[in-house]
Design an enzyme around this catalytic site. Sequence first.
Site, PDB file in Angstrom:
ATOM      1  N   SER A  95       0.813  -1.219   0.000  1.00 56.09           N
ATOM      2  CA  SER A  95       0.000   0.000   0.000  1.00 56.09           C
ATOM      3  C   SER A  95       0.844   1.266   0.000  1.00 56.09           C
ATOM      4  O   SER A  95       0.318   2.364   0.130  1.00 56.09           O
ATOM      5  CB  SER A  95      -0.897  -0.003   1.234  1.00 56.09           C
ATOM      6  OG  SER A  95      -0.094  -0.306   2.352  1.00 56.09           O
ATOM      7  N   THR A 117      -1.611   3.119   4.421  1.00 59.64           N
ATOM      8  CA  THR A 117      -0.810   4.323   4.261  1.00 59.64           C
ATOM      9  C   THR A 117       0.094   4.473   5.474  1.00 59.64           C
ATOM     10  O   THR A 117      -0.359   4.275   6.597  1.00 59.64           O
ATOM     11  CB  THR A 117      -1.744   5.550   4.191  1.00 59.64           C
ATOM     12  OG1 THR A 117      -2.444   5.498   2.965  1.00 59.64           O
ATOM     13  CG2 THR A 117      -0.984   6.855   4.310  1.00 59.64           C
ATOM     14  N   THR A 131       1.777   7.026   0.329  1.00 56.52           N
ATOM     15  CA  THR A 131       0.915   5.894  -0.001  1.00 56.52           C
ATOM     16  C   THR A 131       0.893   5.628  -1.499  1.00 56.52           C
ATOM     17  O   THR A 131       1.172   6.531  -2.302  1.00 56.52           O
ATOM     18  CB  THR A 131      -0.526   6.200   0.470  1.00 56.52           C
ATOM     19  OG1 THR A 131      -1.332   5.039   0.344  1.00 56.52           O
ATOM     20  CG2 THR A 131      -1.164   7.311  -0.339  1.00 56.52           C
ATOM     21  N   ARG A 157      -7.035   9.014  -9.804  1.00 52.68           N
ATOM     22  CA  ARG A 157      -7.591   9.293  -8.473  1.00 52.68           C
ATOM     23  C   ARG A 157      -6.484   9.713  -7.496  1.00 52.68           C
ATOM     24  O   ARG A 157      -5.395   9.130  -7.462  1.00 52.68           O
ATOM     25  CB  ARG A 157      -8.310   8.051  -7.959  1.00 52.68           C
ATOM     26  CG  ARG A 157      -8.926   8.208  -6.567  1.00 52.68           C
ATOM     27  CD  ARG A 157      -8.031   7.700  -5.461  1.00 52.68           C
ATOM     28  NE  ARG A 157      -8.709   7.612  -4.173  1.00 52.68           N
ATOM     29  CZ  ARG A 157      -8.096   7.342  -3.025  1.00 52.68           C
ATOM     30  NH1 ARG A 157      -6.804   7.114  -2.999  1.00 52.68           N
ATOM     31  NH2 ARG A 157      -8.771   7.278  -1.902  1.00 52.68           N
ATOM     32  N   GLY A 172      -6.049  10.544  -3.304  1.00 50.22           N
ATOM     33  CA  GLY A 172      -6.734  10.422  -2.016  1.00 50.22           C
ATOM     34  C   GLY A 172      -6.383  11.561  -1.076  1.00 50.22           C
ATOM     35  O   GLY A 172      -5.977  12.645  -1.489  1.00 50.22           O
ATOM     36  N   THR A 210      -5.212   7.616   7.937  1.00 44.76           N
ATOM     37  CA  THR A 210      -5.126   6.418   7.109  1.00 44.76           C
ATOM     38  C   THR A 210      -6.533   5.909   6.886  1.00 44.76           C
ATOM     39  O   THR A 210      -7.438   6.182   7.668  1.00 44.76           O
ATOM     40  CB  THR A 210      -4.233   5.354   7.798  1.00 44.76           C
ATOM     41  OG1 THR A 210      -4.247   4.158   7.034  1.00 44.76           O
ATOM     42  CG2 THR A 210      -4.683   5.043   9.200  1.00 44.76           C
ATOM     43  N   GLY A 211      -6.741   5.199   5.781  1.00 43.85           N
ATOM     44  CA  GLY A 211      -8.075   4.690   5.482  1.00 43.85           C
ATOM     45  C   GLY A 211      -8.648   5.300   4.215  1.00 43.85           C
ATOM     46  O   GLY A 211      -7.901   5.783   3.355  1.00 43.85           O
TER      47      GLY A 211
HETATM   48  N1  ASP Z   1      -5.662   7.042   2.670  1.00 45.84           N
HETATM   49  C1  ASP Z   1      -5.233   6.322   1.507  1.00 45.84           C
HETATM   50  C2  ASP Z   1      -6.000   6.803   0.317  1.00 45.84           C
HETATM   51  O1  ASP Z   1      -7.200   7.005   0.402  1.00 45.84           O
HETATM   52  C3  ASP Z   1      -5.378   4.839   1.589  1.00 45.84           C
HETATM   53  C4  ASP Z   1      -4.817   4.146   2.795  1.00 45.84           C
HETATM   54  O2  ASP Z   1      -4.783   4.692   3.895  1.00 45.84           O
HETATM   55  O3  ASP Z   1      -4.388   2.998   2.671  1.00 45.84           O
HETATM   56  O4  ASP Z   1      -5.417   6.902  -0.733  1.00 45.84           O
END
Ligand code: ASP
Length: 333
Positions: free
Chosen positions: A91, A195, A213, A223, A225, A246-247
């Site tokens: 990731s 991330t 990330t 895209r 994030g 993160t997320g």
């Molecule tokens: N926050 C990251 C994103 O949306 C993804 C992740 O935390 O793994 O790109």
Amino acid sequence: MPDRRTFLKSSALGAAAGLPLLAACAPETPDVAQDPDEGAVAPIRPVALSTWNHGLAANREAWPILESGGRALDAVEAGVRVPEADPAITSVGYGGAPDREGHVTLDACIMDEAGRCGSVAFLREILHPISVARRVMEETPHVMLVGQGAQDFAVAQGFERQNLLTPEAEANWRTWLERNGETGPPPVNTENHDTIGMLTLDMDGNLSGACTTSGAAYKLHGRVGDSPIIGAGLYVDNAVGGATATGWGEAVIRAVGCFLVVELMRQGHPPQEACRLAVERVIEKNPDWQEIQVGFIALDRQGRYGGYCIAPGFDYAVKTPDIDELVDAPSRL
Ligand code: ASP
């Protein structure tokens, strides 16, 4: 010089579900330092705090820099470069899952104690996006470079282009494509996240943060994030503290999550509570919150830290643990 007695802990929010959110490295501290009700807490320095278990390796890299009196910014950059280069981490950076067209595209940002910041998004074929973000911060009048422009800038700065798609990541992508080619990207959840976000506090009392990330696996091409967005995926204010996320990035952006965490700390909330309140805001702003994963970690200028997250399958009502209950695997450096 700090006391050599240091500790490293990997904390799980909801240990039963095996969801480690936070890895911390700090001098062994008196209990009072983590007590939000205490007025004047003794400052804890230095501190390295990272997301997930991968943060342990990042903290180990950052620690000697901090312990020898180095700058928080140098420590945070050195720390996150470890997972960026690790092909086993799917990731972040090299070995990261590609987008649905099969391209690994990277997002990263960095902030220092003076509120300076640099960011890259939709960057391809560069192993260390965090270092490019730092160059954007230090070598240009801008904050953010994206796509081809970011890659051209990196190459002009001496970074080499390389293929970041490992055979394993490519095989996983092809399998996913065969099975899910007609559907949208899978949501970021406990199987598809990680991330690396990192916050450091140095011996001089200065804070810095970094976030890097490969983003949501199999995302739409183009895209971006939350991770490279200052205020969403990362925010640092030396007068208050720092936070990183993160997320599911879309949910974090809607709440301007990390800026919110820092503003909550400014209002007097300790880091753990500020993270919880920010998660509550994410819930308010995202009706689909039960299907997504979002987490924040935070570190204040006194060295206090905390984290909070939601994830599918968690009973939100029971996820209000005190940080001390979260210690999963304390060990010495
Ligand atoms: N926050 C990251 C994103 O949306 C993804 C992740 O935390 O793994 O790109």
